[in-house]
Design a protein around this motif. Structure first.
Motif, mmCIF file in Angstrom:
data_model
loop_
_atom_site.group_PDB
_atom_site.id
_atom_site.type_symbol
_atom_site.label_atom_id
_atom_site.label_comp_id
_atom_site.label_asym_id
_atom_site.label_seq_id
_atom_site.Cartn_x
_atom_site.Cartn_y
_atom_site.Cartn_z
ATOM 1 N N ALA A 10 56.996 -38.344 50.338
ATOM 2 C CA ALA A 10 57.385 -38.948 49.008
ATOM 3 C C ALA A 10 56.179 -39.414 48.370
ATOM 4 N N LEU A 11 55.270 -39.979 48.832
ATOM 5 C CA LEU A 11 54.225 -40.438 48.134
ATOM 6 C C LEU A 11 53.350 -39.380 47.263
ATOM 7 N N GLY A 12 53.123 -38.174 48.401
ATOM 8 C CA GLY A 12 52.348 -37.035 47.869
ATOM 9 C C GLY A 12 53.202 -36.503 46.652
ATOM 10 N N LEU A 13 54.490 -36.451 46.798
ATOM 11 C CA LEU A 13 55.175 -35.720 45.657
ATOM 12 C C LEU A 13 55.011 -36.536 44.249
ATOM 13 N N CYS A 14 54.822 -37.739 44.485
ATOM 14 C CA CYS A 14 54.713 -38.736 43.272
ATOM 15 C C CYS A 14 53.283 -38.475 42.622
ATOM 16 N N PHE A 15 52.387 -38.214 43.820
ATOM 17 C CA PHE A 15 51.037 -37.992 43.323
ATOM 18 C C PHE A 15 50.821 -36.866 42.237
ATOM 19 N N ILE A 16 51.490 -35.703 42.800
ATOM 20 C CA ILE A 16 51.392 -34.409 42.182
ATOM 21 C C ILE A 16 52.063 -34.563 40.791
ATOM 22 N N VAL A 21 52.023 -34.790 34.953
ATOM 23 C CA VAL A 21 51.899 -35.320 33.798
ATOM 24 C C VAL A 21 50.753 -35.807 32.983
ATOM 25 N N TYR A 22 49.745 -36.226 33.594
ATOM 26 C CA TYR A 22 48.451 -36.262 33.191
ATOM 27 C C TYR A 22 47.988 -35.359 32.443
ATOM 28 N N ILE A 25 49.695 -34.463 29.165
ATOM 29 C CA ILE A 25 49.220 -35.389 28.112
ATOM 30 C C ILE A 25 47.775 -35.122 27.363
ATOM 31 N N VAL A 26 47.085 -34.780 28.401
ATOM 32 C CA VAL A 26 45.627 -34.414 27.961
ATOM 33 C C VAL A 26 45.389 -33.286 27.178
ATOM 34 N N GLU A 27 46.349 -32.157 27.685
ATOM 35 C CA GLU A 27 46.318 -31.059 26.732
ATOM 36 C C GLU A 27 46.879 -31.221 25.559
ATOM 37 N N ARG A 28 47.998 -31.946 25.447
ATOM 38 C CA ARG A 28 48.285 -32.052 23.974
ATOM 39 C C ARG A 28 47.706 -33.048 23.136
ATOM 40 N N ARG A 29 46.914 -33.769 23.594
ATOM 41 C CA ARG A 29 46.010 -34.579 22.899
ATOM 42 C C ARG A 29 44.832 -33.785 22.291
ATOM 43 N N ALA A 30 44.394 -32.681 23.069
ATOM 44 C CA ALA A 30 43.418 -31.874 22.801
ATOM 45 C C ALA A 30 43.787 -30.994 21.354
#
Length: 373
Positions: A10-16, A21-22, A25-30
């Protein structure tokens, strides 16, 4: 599966999920920064067909040529130099000086009555090498003279013992009593000289055939005006005839000479004929070997250096013969010649004499004797 393993999964899925999501967000800002920077959204050149319209094609066209003043080639009047192919013509100041070197006392070539071609060779041209050229020039109907430089003067090639020359010139006489030479003959003369110069590794300087032919025509016109014979006749009075033996006696007594042809000639101090005496018979009259009905005293004016003095002497002898033989002086129409008539003849003679002087061809000169033959 143990509880620990389930917790780690479960912890791995949350990390992926966090990483996805990160990145989103970065792509949209660029993209937002890019759109602000360039203003519009860039089309996808691979997927968005028609996003880039092809530029219209321009076929190459011929532009207008710049206007430039064109200079057509022109033929000069003088054919200055010819040289063998592949050989640079050797024409320098020394050559020009040689071409205009003075003529020796026995030089005969003259640009006044000749078209002159000069040959300049680096190596001496021997007499035997010159023979083919001399033979070729003999084919011309008018005389051709050949001279070479000897001690910085032009001399006839036969006048000295020299057997080779670096500088040669040939003069084709432009006119004679037979008329002017043609342009074709002058062109042939030039070609003969140019070919010879090439054969000995030299160069030649020649006059344009057209210019030389014009000079020939002008010279012929001058000859027609100056070529006169001044004559007076002595005929027997009342149809009397003269014994030729008596005529000869009177002539010899007054200094005339009998030539090999039987002509009676008065020679000037320089040895040239001044005037002569010949028979003057009536047309259709039977030729008698011992008697004649008249005598003609004549001067070939262009050949006499002092025609005025020759005329006076001739008229004096004619009067003596008329008195001695029982005759009278008449013109060619057998009309008596008065003192006024003789004075008019003398004036016409002097006019011709001055005209020849003005043309640089004095009566009785070597040039005049060459030209009026």
């Amino acid at each position: 599966m143990s509880d620990l393993q389930i917790a780690l999964g479960a912890l791995g899925l949350c990390f992926i999920a966090g990483v996805v999501v990160y990145n989103t967000i970065v792509e949209r800002r660029a993209r937002q920064r890019a759109e602000r920077a360039f203003g519009t959204q860039a089309p996808d050149v691979l997927l968005d067909a028609g996003a880039i319209a092809p530029a219209p094609r321009r076929e190459p066209t011929m532009g207008a040529m710049p206007t430039v003043d064109r200079t057509e080639p022109q033929m000069g009047r003088i054919e200055d130099v010819s040289a063998p192919r592949g050989t640079a013509p050797r024409v320098d100041d020394d050559d020009v000086d040689i071409a205009h070197a003075p003529g020796g006392a026995d030089s005969m070539v003259s640009s006044r009555i000749d078209t002159v071609a000069v040959v300049l060779a680096d190596d001496p041209v021997r007499r035997e090498t010159l023979e083919p050229l001399l033979n070729a020039l003999e084919a011309h109907t008018t005389p051709v003279l050949m001279e070479g430089i000897v001690e910085e003067q032009w001399r006839p090639i036969d006048a000295t013992g020299k057997g080779s020359w670096r500088e040669l010139r040939a003069g084709l006489q432009l006119a004679s009593r037979s008329g002017p030479v043609t342009e074709d003959e002058i062109a042939g003369f030039n070609e003969t000289i140019a070919s010879f110069a090439a054969s000995v590794g030299g160069v030649s300087q020649r006059e344009s055939p057209a210019a030389a032919a014009q000079r020939a025509r002008d010279l012929d016109t001058f000859c027609a005006d100056a070529d006169i014979e001044v004559a007076v006749n002595v005929v027997g009075q009342y149809g009397a005839t003269f014994a030729l033996a008596k005529v000869k006696s009177v002539a010899l007594e007054h200094g005339l000479s009998e030539t090999g042809d039987g002509d009676l000639v008065s020679f000037a101090r320089d040895g040239t004929p001044a005037y002569s005496i010949r028979r003057f018979d009536r047309d259709g009259e039977r030729h008698d070997a011992n008697y004649t009905s008249g005598l003609t005293f004549g001067i070939d004016v262009p050949h006499v250096s002092d025609p005025g003095a020759a005329f006076d002497e001739m008229v004096a002898l004619a009067n003596t013969c008329a008195t001695t033989l029982g005759g009278e002086l008449v013109d060619d129409n057998r009309k008596p010649l008065s003192a006024a008539g003789l004075a008019a003849i003398r004036r016409s003679l002097e006019t011709v004499f001055r005209d020849m002087e003005a043309h640089g061809i004095p009566a009785g000169s070597a040039l005049a004797r060459r030209l009026f033959t």
